[in-house]
Design an enzyme around this catalytic site. Structure first.
Site, PDB file in Angstrom:
ATOM      1  N   ARG A  32       0.839  -1.213   0.000  1.00 21.56           N
ATOM      2  CA  ARG A  32       0.000   0.000   0.000  1.00 21.56           C
ATOM      3  C   ARG A  32       0.872   1.261   0.000  1.00 21.56           C
ATOM      4  O   ARG A  32       0.559   2.250  -0.658  1.00 21.56           O
ATOM      5  CB  ARG A  32      -0.964  -0.007   1.194  1.00 21.56           C
ATOM      6  CG  ARG A  32      -2.016   1.077   1.085  1.00 21.56           C
ATOM      7  CD  ARG A  32      -3.070   0.979   2.157  1.00 21.56           C
ATOM      8  NE  ARG A  32      -2.503   1.131   3.497  1.00 21.56           N
ATOM      9  CZ  ARG A  32      -3.210   1.014   4.620  1.00 21.56           C
ATOM     10  NH1 ARG A  32      -4.497   0.725   4.563  1.00 21.56           N
ATOM     11  NH2 ARG A  32      -2.632   1.158   5.800  1.00 21.56           N
ATOM     12  N   LYS A  46      -2.968   6.709   1.348  1.00 23.42           N
ATOM     13  CA  LYS A  46      -2.809   7.056   2.762  1.00 23.42           C
ATOM     14  C   LYS A  46      -1.986   8.347   2.817  1.00 23.42           C
ATOM     15  O   LYS A  46      -0.823   8.371   3.236  1.00 23.42           O
ATOM     16  CB  LYS A  46      -2.155   5.910   3.543  1.00 23.42           C
ATOM     17  CG  LYS A  46      -2.571   5.944   4.997  1.00 23.42           C
ATOM     18  CD  LYS A  46      -2.432   4.607   5.669  1.00 23.42           C
ATOM     19  CE  LYS A  46      -2.618   4.728   7.178  1.00 23.42           C
ATOM     20  NZ  LYS A  46      -3.925   5.175   7.612  1.00 23.42           N
ATOM     21  N   GLU A  49     -16.415   6.355   5.557  1.00 19.40           N
ATOM     22  CA  GLU A  49     -15.426   5.885   6.539  1.00 19.40           C
ATOM     23  C   GLU A  49     -15.685   6.534   7.892  1.00 19.40           C
ATOM     24  O   GLU A  49     -16.450   7.497   7.994  1.00 19.40           O
ATOM     25  CB  GLU A  49     -14.008   6.294   6.116  1.00 19.40           C
ATOM     26  CG  GLU A  49     -13.485   5.597   4.914  1.00 19.40           C
ATOM     27  CD  GLU A  49     -11.976   5.787   4.732  1.00 19.40           C
ATOM     28  OE1 GLU A  49     -11.308   6.346   5.615  1.00 19.40           O
ATOM     29  OE2 GLU A  49     -11.480   5.358   3.680  1.00 19.40           O
TER      30      GLU A  49
HETATM   31  C1  COI Z   1      -3.871   3.469  11.673  1.00 15.81           C
HETATM   32  O1  COI Z   1      -4.909   2.872  11.938  1.00 15.81           O
HETATM   33  O2  COI Z   1      -2.754   3.040  11.947  1.00 15.81           O
HETATM   34  C2  COI Z   1      -3.900   4.713  10.985  1.00 15.81           C
HETATM   35  O3  COI Z   1      -3.060   4.947  10.182  1.00 15.81           O
HETATM   36  C3  COI Z   1      -4.859   5.711  11.384  1.00 15.81           C
HETATM   37  C4  COI Z   1      -4.149   6.702  12.221  1.00 15.81           C
HETATM   38  C5  COI Z   1      -4.115   7.992  11.510  1.00 15.81           C
HETATM   39  C6  COI Z   1      -4.734   6.772  13.556  1.00 15.81           C
END
Ligand code: COI
Length: 361
Positions: free
Chosen positions: A95, A205, A241
């Protein structure tokens, strides 16, 4: 504890220059974990701050000015039988590669990503920086369990014009983490804000996606909720989401539904794992559009999923003043089962029949 910025001493960084990646491990200032535990709060804070400072990085960059960056989140989890293991790091590696490609950066080879994640955890553990398994964690379904959070991320080269990054850095830091959400509030609020738009970066992301998440989540927290939920940008009708996690609904009909992937939904690794586990449990599972109206009428249970979130139950959803309470406000049987199955595999209390765990120490 949740997230805490107490980075462990060993950090990895790589830089892309002259068409190739060069990398190094950095050992930031530290004492032994026992000596650090005995320090005053202010001295410890100073030491921890110094581990988060890098004098040789540009201040003005496409990352600091325009949010041009992407990241990953993985966990190395203390195992019941000892040691630490990482949950599906190969999926994060691919990813991250796709995220970098999506931001038009030279992508970071997946093998380097895997090595950096495993090696930082190993090296920090060698210095004594890692949590140990505690059998009490099972009592509250690992809600309060500790783990090592591995955060790989990119930083661009210096630059002030709006631009793309051709010589990015990739960093991998480790920091301790426990439960992300509070356990005394499981209510969620539908936000009027829009997290992601078609043809945008919602599937990546990307750091910049999380600005809207932070705003909407803080509005939800200020209004007394634990979490916010986003609807789609075009119709303001379909569920997308949670603040920084995917979302699932278990309907009265027995169908498990999560929004289908597209350019506005993050392809979550916990999300994919839950879909696979639900199939194994012979649950009818659909990746499809689900409207807020259908949820308000038909959902029996709801939970959000992610590395940080695990599978966290949501017991109510409020939309424009109307509140749908799921399972009379209690954690539903299905949500609890999925949460416990994932946690069991991750902490080694259930067999890892799918080969999802990568042993580190
Ligand atoms: C995760 O779940 O690790 C994420 O990347 C979300 C985070 C921004 C809390």
């Amino acid at each position: 504890m949740g997230f805490s910025l107490n980075t462990y001493p060993i950090t990895y960084r790589a830089n892309f220059s002259d068409g190739k990646w060069s990398s190094e491990y950095l050992e930031k200032p530290h004492k032994t974990p026992e000596e650090e535990a005995a320090m005053s709060d202010s001295d410890l804070a100073k030491l921890q701050d110094s581990r988060n400072c890098y004098d040789d990085m540009p201040l003005v960059s496409y990352s600091s000015q325009y949010g041009l960056s992407c990241f990953e989140g993985l966990k190395a989890l203390p195992q019941k039988d000892g040691g630490l293991a990482i949950f599906r790091p190969d999926k994060n590696a691919s990813r991250f590669y796709r995220s970098m490609e999506g931001l038009c950066m030279p992508p970071f080879p997946e093998q380097y990503f895997l090595e950096a994640c495993i090696e930082t955890v190993k090296r920090n553990a060698r210095l004594g920086f890692y949590p140990h398994y505690n059998s009490d964690w099972k009592k509250d379904s690992f809600m309060t369990a500790d783990s090592v959070y591995i955060r790989p991320f990119t930083m661009s080269e210096g630059g002030v014009g709006v631009n793309l990054s051709s010589k990015p850095w990739v960093y991998v830091i480790n920091t301790p983490v426990s439960s992300y959400f509070s356990s005394d509030n499981s209510d969620a609020l539908v936000s009027d804000r829009v997290r992601a738009t078609p043809n945008g970066t919602g599937w990546i992301k990307a750091a910049s996606n999380y600005v809207i998440s932070a705003l909407a989540k803080s509005e939800a927290l200020n209004a007394g909720y634990m979490e916010c939920v986003f609807l789609d940008a075009v119709h303001h009708k379909y569920i997308e989401e949670g603040s920084s996690c995917n979302i699932f609904f278990y309907l009265k009909s027995g169908e498990l539904v999560t929004p289908e992937l597209g350019d506005t939904i993050l392809p979550g690794i916990t999300r994919a794992s839950i879909i696979e586990l639900a199939h194994d449990k012979d649950i009818k599972t659909s990746e499809r559009q689900i409207s807020i109206d259908e949820v308000m009428e038909e959902a029996k249970e709801c939970f959000v999923s992610g590395t940080a979130a695990g599978a966290t139950p949501i017991t109510s959803l409020t939309y424009h003043g109307k509140k749908a309470v799921f399972n009379n406000g209690d954690v539903g049987e299905f949500s609890a089962d999925i949460r416990d199955t994932i946690k069991g595999i991750q902490y080694g209390t259930l067999p890892d029949t799918k080969g999802w765990m990568t042993k580190v120490i």
